[in-house]
Design an enzyme around this catalytic site. Structure first.
Site, PDB file in Angstrom:
ATOM      1  N   THR A 213       0.847  -1.198   0.000  1.00 34.46           N
ATOM      2  CA  THR A 213       0.000   0.000   0.000  1.00 34.46           C
ATOM      3  C   THR A 213       0.881   1.247   0.000  1.00 34.46           C
ATOM      4  O   THR A 213       1.980   1.219   0.545  1.00 34.46           O
ATOM      5  CB  THR A 213      -0.858  -0.017   1.284  1.00 34.46           C
ATOM      6  OG1 THR A 213      -1.803  -1.069   1.155  1.00 34.46           O
ATOM      7  CG2 THR A 213      -1.586   1.287   1.517  1.00 34.46           C
ATOM      8  N   ARG A 241     -14.676  -6.649  -0.205  1.00 30.65           N
ATOM      9  CA  ARG A 241     -14.021  -6.276   1.061  1.00 30.65           C
ATOM     10  C   ARG A 241     -13.400  -4.877   0.926  1.00 30.65           C
ATOM     11  O   ARG A 241     -12.767  -4.555  -0.065  1.00 30.65           O
ATOM     12  CB  ARG A 241     -12.938  -7.303   1.402  1.00 30.65           C
ATOM     13  CG  ARG A 241     -12.154  -6.981   2.687  1.00 30.65           C
ATOM     14  CD  ARG A 241     -10.843  -6.284   2.394  1.00 30.65           C
ATOM     15  NE  ARG A 241      -9.975  -6.187   3.559  1.00 30.65           N
ATOM     16  CZ  ARG A 241      -8.851  -5.485   3.599  1.00 30.65           C
ATOM     17  NH1 ARG A 241      -8.468  -4.816   2.542  1.00 30.65           N
ATOM     18  NH2 ARG A 241      -8.123  -5.432   4.689  1.00 30.65           N
ATOM     19  N   VAL A 242     -13.594  -4.041   1.933  1.00 28.75           N
ATOM     20  CA  VAL A 242     -12.992  -2.711   1.951  1.00 28.75           C
ATOM     21  C   VAL A 242     -12.049  -2.649   3.151  1.00 28.75           C
ATOM     22  O   VAL A 242     -12.402  -3.109   4.241  1.00 28.75           O
ATOM     23  CB  VAL A 242     -14.079  -1.605   2.040  1.00 28.75           C
ATOM     24  CG1 VAL A 242     -13.439  -0.234   2.242  1.00 28.75           C
ATOM     25  CG2 VAL A 242     -14.940  -1.609   0.780  1.00 28.75           C
ATOM     26  N   GLY A 243     -10.862  -2.108   2.941  1.00 26.65           N
ATOM     27  CA  GLY A 243      -9.885  -2.028   4.027  1.00 26.65           C
ATOM     28  C   GLY A 243      -9.936  -0.702   4.768  1.00 26.65           C
ATOM     29  O   GLY A 243     -10.919   0.041   4.683  1.00 26.65           O
ATOM     30  N   ASP A 244      -8.844  -0.418   5.466  1.00 25.12           N
ATOM     31  CA  ASP A 244      -8.793   0.791   6.302  1.00 25.12           C
ATOM     32  C   ASP A 244      -8.422   2.044   5.511  1.00 25.12           C
ATOM     33  O   ASP A 244      -8.763   3.157   5.913  1.00 25.12           O
ATOM     34  CB  ASP A 244      -7.749   0.601   7.416  1.00 25.12           C
ATOM     35  CG  ASP A 244      -6.363   0.306   6.834  1.00 25.12           C
ATOM     36  OD1 ASP A 244      -6.271  -0.546   5.914  1.00 25.12           O
ATOM     37  OD2 ASP A 244      -5.390   0.934   7.273  1.00 25.12           O
TER      38      ASP A 244
HETATM   39  N1  ASP Z   1      -4.121  -1.654   4.798  1.00 27.79           N
HETATM   40  C1  ASP Z   1      -4.370  -2.267   3.531  1.00 27.79           C
HETATM   41  C2  ASP Z   1      -5.709  -2.962   3.590  1.00 27.79           C
HETATM   42  O1  ASP Z   1      -5.984  -3.635   4.570  1.00 27.79           O
HETATM   43  C3  ASP Z   1      -3.338  -3.254   3.105  1.00 27.79           C
HETATM   44  C4  ASP Z   1      -1.902  -2.883   3.353  1.00 27.79           C
HETATM   45  O2  ASP Z   1      -1.619  -1.784   3.803  1.00 27.79           O
HETATM   46  O3  ASP Z   1      -1.018  -3.695   3.095  1.00 27.79           O
HETATM   47  O4  ASP Z   1      -6.451  -2.881   2.658  1.00 27.79           O
END
Ligand code: ASP
Length: 345
Positions: A213, A241-244
């Site tokens: 990321t 799916r949605v991340g942070d």
């Molecule tokens: N934080 C990102 C997510 O969970 C993935 C990552 O930072 O590697 O979508």
């Protein structure tokens, strides 16, 4: 007369020497901080050529942001152009190098926040926007909303004049192979969990194929902070799916009064800990320093079982880059243009 002038000069020199011993004096102000993901990044697994590629890409990102800031551009502009360079590189899990979902698609998330106005924009689950970070900014500046998802966000980005590409643009062999590895590992893990009667709660325990990321936080000449994060999420993530990263306060946050923050890591833990806002809140309510607040937030993630890292920058130009993984692609540039790129612990 000469005597008094002489003693005055001595006094001034003494005062300057005393000042130089104070913390903060002669300390350079950081104007741009970036990350390119945290994870099991070990020197043992890295070839010199691969490491050189990452260093080059991170340096280009920092230089691009620095040039924008030096030219008097806003921190929002600097964050956007910096992230573009990383989204356009196949090395990072954002834009061109985005990881694959379980069903073989690239679904991207991004967010931007302006520390001066507290305005924010985000997109999630987009598959055709070449630079999702610009779509996030467009949501902030050209709509009355904060977050748009999927096809609606794509339609909006197209109307806003952003570059639209076919989903195949995001195919890279590296990420495709990563998905195949992750599917294998996760099915082996599911069988083992079944045998040992442990439930496979998340099915995405192995993060080796999931980092990359990108994020940037900038401080401009007017003293304003901005933060942005862009990602393909996690390899083998389930449909929708949605991340942070696109969730304001979880993976991305900016407030001139406290700090600008961009996170990377196992997103579910960052959402549950509201990590980025937590740092700002610790600084605001508990008057904690940027360093202490950032370290405390990562400690909470680790205690819960999550891994990752973050970058944070405050208005005074202090920087924090804590992580609890083996490595995190990261870098800084100070006001005089000095660039530093780091990968390992
Ligand atoms: N934080 C990102 C997510 O969970 C993935 C990552 O930072 O590697 O979508």
């Amino acid at each position: 007369m000469i005597k008094t002038t002489k003693s005055l000069i001595y006094l001034m020199i003494l005062a300057l020497m005393l000042l130089a011993t104070l913390p903060g004096w002669a300390q350079k102000k950081y104007v741009m901080v970036i990350h390119g993901g945290a994870g099991t990044i070990l020197k043992a697994n890295m070839t010199p050529a691969k490491e050189a590629d990452y260093r080059e890409a991170l340096t280009l990102a920092l230089k691009t942001g620095y040039d924008a800031l030096k030219a008097g551009k806003s921190s929002m502009d600097a964050v956007e152009v910096t992230i573009h360079t990383m989204e356009d590189s196949p090395l990072f899990n954002a834009g061109k190098g985005a990881v694959f979902t379980h069903d073989g698609k690239n679904e991207m998330d991004a967010a931007m926040m302006d520390g001066k106005t507290q305005m924010a924009g985000a997109v999630a689950g987009v598959t055709t926007i070449r630079n999702p970070i610009s779509a996030a900014r467009a949501v902030m500046e050209k709509s009355e909303h904060v977050m748009m998802v999927g096809q609606g966000a794509e339609q909006f980005a197209k109307q806003a004049g952003l570059k639209i590409v076919p989903p195949s643009y995001f195919y890279t062999k590296d990420r495709w192979d990563g998905l195949q590895r992750a599917i294998k590992q996760d099915s082996v893990k599911a069988v083992l969990d079944h045998v040992s009667k442990k439930s496979n709660l998340l099915g995405i325990k192995n993060r080796d194929d999931k980092f990359g990321t990108v994020g940037a936080v900038a401080l401009d000449q007017a003293g304003n902070l901005a933060a942005g994060t862009s990602t393909g999420g996690m390899t083998n993530k389930k449909y929708g799916r949605v991340g942070d990263a696109p969730i304001i306060g979880a993976g991305t946050y900016a407030n001139n009064e406290t700090a600008g923050i961009s996170a990377t890591g196992w997103g579910e833990f960052y959402i549950r800990n509201v990590v980025a806002y937590d740092i700002s809140a610790m600084m605001e309510y508990k008057k904690m320093s940027l360093q202490d607040a950032a370290a405390a937030a990562i400690e909470k993630v680790g205690k819960m079982g999550g891994d990752g890292g973050l970058i944070a920058l405050d208005r005074a130009g202090n920087v924090a880059m804590p992580f609890n993984t083996a490595g995190m692609y990261r870098g800084t540039v100070t006001e005089d243009g000095e660039i530093e790129v780091l990968i390992y612990k």
